[in-house]
Design a protein around this motif. Structure first.
Motif, short mmCIF file in Angstrom:
data_model
loop_
_atom_site.label_atom_id
_atom_site.label_comp_id
_atom_site.label_asym_id
_atom_site.label_seq_id
_atom_site.Cartn_x
_atom_site.Cartn_y
_atom_site.Cartn_z
N ALA A 57 -29.41 -9.37 8.90
CA ALA A 57 -29.29 -8.43 10.26
C ALA A 57 -27.82 -8.55 10.77
O ALA A 57 -27.39 -9.81 10.89
N PRO A 58 -27.09 -7.55 11.04
CA PRO A 58 -25.85 -7.52 11.65
C PRO A 58 -25.55 -8.15 12.99
O PRO A 58 -26.62 -8.11 13.77
N ALA A 59 -24.50 -8.72 13.36
CA ALA A 59 -24.07 -9.16 14.61
C ALA A 59 -24.16 -8.04 15.79
O ALA A 59 -23.75 -6.88 15.09
N SER A 60 -24.52 -8.42 16.88
CA SER A 60 -24.56 -7.28 17.70
C SER A 60 -23.85 -7.88 19.12
O SER A 60 -24.11 -8.93 19.27
N VAL A 61 -23.10 -7.07 20.16
CA VAL A 61 -22.44 -7.65 21.15
C VAL A 61 -23.59 -8.17 22.23
O VAL A 61 -23.36 -9.23 22.79
N ASN A 62 -24.96 -8.03 22.10
CA ASN A 62 -25.88 -8.59 22.95
C ASN A 62 -26.84 -9.33 22.03
O ASN A 62 -28.18 -9.24 22.25
N GLY A 63 -26.23 -9.74 21.11
CA GLY A 63 -27.04 -10.73 20.09
C GLY A 63 -28.25 -10.16 19.44
O GLY A 63 -27.99 -8.77 18.76
N GLY A 64 -29.58 -10.69 19.46
CA GLY A 64 -30.59 -10.17 18.74
C GLY A 64 -31.56 -8.97 19.54
O GLY A 64 -32.66 -8.89 19.19
N VAL A 65 -30.99 -8.72 20.46
CA VAL A 65 -31.65 -7.84 21.45
C VAL A 65 -32.28 -6.55 20.82
O VAL A 65 -33.41 -6.11 20.88
N TYR A 66 -31.54 -6.18 19.77
CA TYR A 66 -31.80 -4.87 18.99
C TYR A 66 -32.86 -5.22 18.20
O TYR A 66 -33.94 -4.26 17.76
N LEU A 67 -33.07 -6.28 17.64
CA LEU A 67 -33.68 -6.90 16.61
C LEU A 67 -35.49 -6.80 17.35
O LEU A 67 -36.36 -6.60 16.88
N THR A 68 -35.43 -7.23 18.71
CA THR A 68 -36.43 -7.47 19.62
C THR A 68 -37.14 -6.05 19.89
O THR A 68 -38.28 -5.54 19.72
N THR A 69 -36.18 -5.28 20.17
CA THR A 69 -36.42 -3.65 20.57
C THR A 69 -37.25 -3.08 19.23
O THR A 69 -38.25 -2.41 19.19
N ILE A 70 -36.64 -3.38 18.09
CA ILE A 70 -37.31 -2.91 16.78
C ILE A 70 -38.76 -3.35 16.61
O ILE A 70 -39.72 -2.90 16.06
N GLN A 71 -38.83 -4.88 16.81
CA GLN A 71 -39.88 -5.47 16.83
C GLN A 71 -41.17 -5.05 17.61
O GLN A 71 -42.19 -4.82 17.18
N GLU A 72 -40.70 -4.75 18.79
CA GLU A 72 -41.55 -4.15 19.85
C GLU A 72 -42.28 -2.94 19.42
O GLU A 72 -43.46 -2.75 19.52
N PHE A 73 -41.65 -2.06 18.81
CA PHE A 73 -41.95 -0.84 18.41
C PHE A 73 -43.00 -0.95 17.08
O PHE A 73 -43.82 -0.30 17.01
N GLY A 74 -42.72 -2.06 16.18
CA GLY A 74 -43.52 -2.31 15.20
C GLY A 74 -44.69 -2.90 15.76
O GLY A 74 -45.82 -2.41 15.04
N TYR A 75 -44.99 -3.71 16.75
CA TYR A 75 -46.12 -3.94 17.47
C TYR A 75 -47.09 -3.00 17.79
O TYR A 75 -48.12 -2.78 17.42
N ASP A 76 -46.38 -1.95 18.42
CA ASP A 76 -47.04 -0.67 18.74
C ASP A 76 -47.52 0.27 17.53
O ASP A 76 -48.62 0.85 17.66
N TYR A 77 -46.62 0.08 16.62
CA TYR A 77 -47.09 1.26 15.71
C TYR A 77 -48.12 0.55 14.44
O TYR A 77 -49.14 1.32 14.24
N GLU A 78 -48.16 -0.74 14.17
CA GLU A 78 -49.11 -1.27 13.55
C GLU A 78 -50.51 -1.46 14.14
O GLU A 78 -51.53 -1.15 13.49
N SER A 79 -50.42 -1.30 15.76
CA SER A 79 -51.88 -1.41 16.39
C SER A 79 -52.28 -0.21 16.53
O SER A 79 -53.31 0.15 17.25
N GLY A 80 -51.40 1.03 16.51
CA GLY A 80 -51.92 2.45 16.75
C GLY A 80 -51.55 3.00 18.02
O GLY A 80 -51.97 4.02 18.41
#
Length: 445
Positions: A398-421
């Motif tokens: 995963a590439p570096a970002s100016v605000n660290g891993g915040v973008y990865l957390t955002t993607i993961q949060e959507f993942g939780y919503d999508y897998e659960s329906g």
């Protein structure tokens, strides 16, 4: 293998807000590093390892350096979190670290953009070392941000597939699946229902399932997280939609989100001996190289197999790649001993024997191409899979970002919503996720 504190630190750092030094300072050529590394001096080295065996390994690594550099003494301080390190980097002073090591590659963008760690490019150039020829491709990528190489790899983690060979034989499965479509069939075949639960689950696909995070799944699809303008590519690169679709199909095929979550909630935790792969309750597991030692320590009642994770069906020729992350090292911008500090960093991260010996002691993947091929590496034959994943040029990070891993957390949060329906429109959800990522990054600049 990493201890619990290590993985906890990684998890916390993904979403934690880290305040870093705001003063720019960019390396030997223009940072005012004027100390004489041939003169007697003492460095402070802060690292995050805490397990007794790991602390011992770090001391032995440093002892090897002091033997080759008798004029440079190193004061080693362990069990240092990123929060403690960042506070010291801001404050500076005689007790602050000259050299740091962090488990969190997600912090590289912050370290580089803020100037908390110096740009190491001038040091590499002066030493005649080419990072691209020294480090595996993915590790070389995650230690720099926008041309600033403020960190260097210090051992790595590679992710692959663990499988219960005994269960495979019982189910008549010849070997590990290589594509996701094969994987789904194998996971279903290995799943043995028992009433409203499972006697054995082929694979736990849910994003809360230990290491089955969105970024680890995505690693097999080789996504481009950001476009050339630094904008989120989540809604544009089809790799993202493919990865989410594959995971959701697995969830539905293996019983559905609610049934899987109910089962997961009653299983052992990631770091205890009752991890469901150790006990045979889950037949396949996405995990890092450290899992092999942890699983063998529990003396499982089955034979463990190790293989690369499957790849998308249209990328079958790239089977063997995986997701890579690891530990990083860097030099504090506040240090007045940067030339001496570079000697320590250079030894720990580019000396083949030093890297190999440290890898043997810590049981993580070596972080140089030469060390990955060293005949002096000591490991279980199955560990070779992770060495090959680390060396594979198709492996991703995963590439570096100016605000660290915040973008990865955002993607993961959507993942939780999508897998659960909770979220049903994948295209709209990815678009909204991309917009959130762009907003967060803009605010962080």
């Amino acid at each position: 293998m990493p201890g619990t504190s290590r993985k906890a630190a990684i998890a916390l750092a993904v979403s934690a807000s880290i305040a870093l030094l705001a003063t720019a300072c960019t390396g030997q050529a223009d940072s005012g590093a004027s100390d004489d590394a041939s003169k007697e001096t003492t460095l402070n080295f802060w690292h995050a390892w805490s397990a007794p065996s790991e602390v011992k390994a770090v001391r032995e690594l440093v002892a090897g350096f002091e033997k080759t550099h008798p004029q440079i003494h190193v004061n080693v301080v362990g069990n240092m979190t990123d929060d403690k390190i960042n506070q010291a980097l801001r404050t500076g002073g005689g007790k602050a670290p000259d050299v740091i090591s962090s488990f969190t590659t997600n912090s590289v963008g912050r370290f580089c953009s803020s100037g908390a760690l110096v740009d190491l490019n001038p040091f590499f150039e002066k030493s005649g070392i080419d990072p691209e020829k020294t480090f595996p491709k993915a590790m070389n990528e995650y230690t720099q941000f926008e041309g600033d190489r403020c960190a260097v790899p210090l051992l790595g983690d590679a992710y692959g597939l663990y499988y219960n060979k005994t269960a495979f034989e019982k189910a008549g499965i010849a070997g590990p699946p290589k594509t996701w479509s094969e994987f789904e069939k194998v996971a279903e075949k290995l799943t043995i229902p028992q009433g409203d639960t499972y006697k054995q689950l082929g694979f736990m696909p849910n994003y809360h399932g230990w290491e089955t995070t969105t970024e680890h799944y995505l690693g097999q699809f080789s996504p481009t997280y950001f476009d050339k303008d630094g904008k989120s590519n989540v809604a544009k690169d089809p790799a993202f939609a493919k990865a989410f679709t594959v995971q959701k199909k697995l969830v539905d095929a293996l019983g559905g989100y609610r049934k899987l979550e109910t089962y997961r909630s009653k299983l052992g935790d990631e770091w205890g001996p009752k991890h469901p792969f150790h006990t045979g309750q889950v037949a396949m597991q996405l995990d890092g190289e450290w899992r092999l030692g942890m699983a063998l320590d529990t003396k499982p009642k089955f034979e463990i197999g190790v293989a690369p994770l499957p790849v998308p069906d249209d990328q079958a020729d790239q089977y063997g790649k995986g997701y890579i992350t690891g530990t990083i090292a860097g030099i504090a911008a506040t240090s007045t001993k940067q030339n001496a500090a570079w000697e320590l960093v250079k030894y720990m991260t580019t000396d083949t024997d030093a890297v190999v010996n440290f890898s043997n002691a810590i049981h993580n993947v070596p972080s140089t191409l030469a060390a990955l091929k060293s005949p002096n590496l000591k490991y279980d034959p199955r560990f070779k899979t992770f060495l090959e994943i680390a060396a594979n040029p198709d492996s991703t990070t995963a590439p570096a970002s100016v605000n660290g891993g915040v973008y990865l957390t955002t993607i993961q949060e959507f993942g939780y919503d999508y897998e659960s329906g909770k979220a049903t429109d994948l295209k709209a959800g990815l678009k909204k996720t991309a917009q959130q990522i762009d907003t967060d990054i803009a605010q962080a600049k």
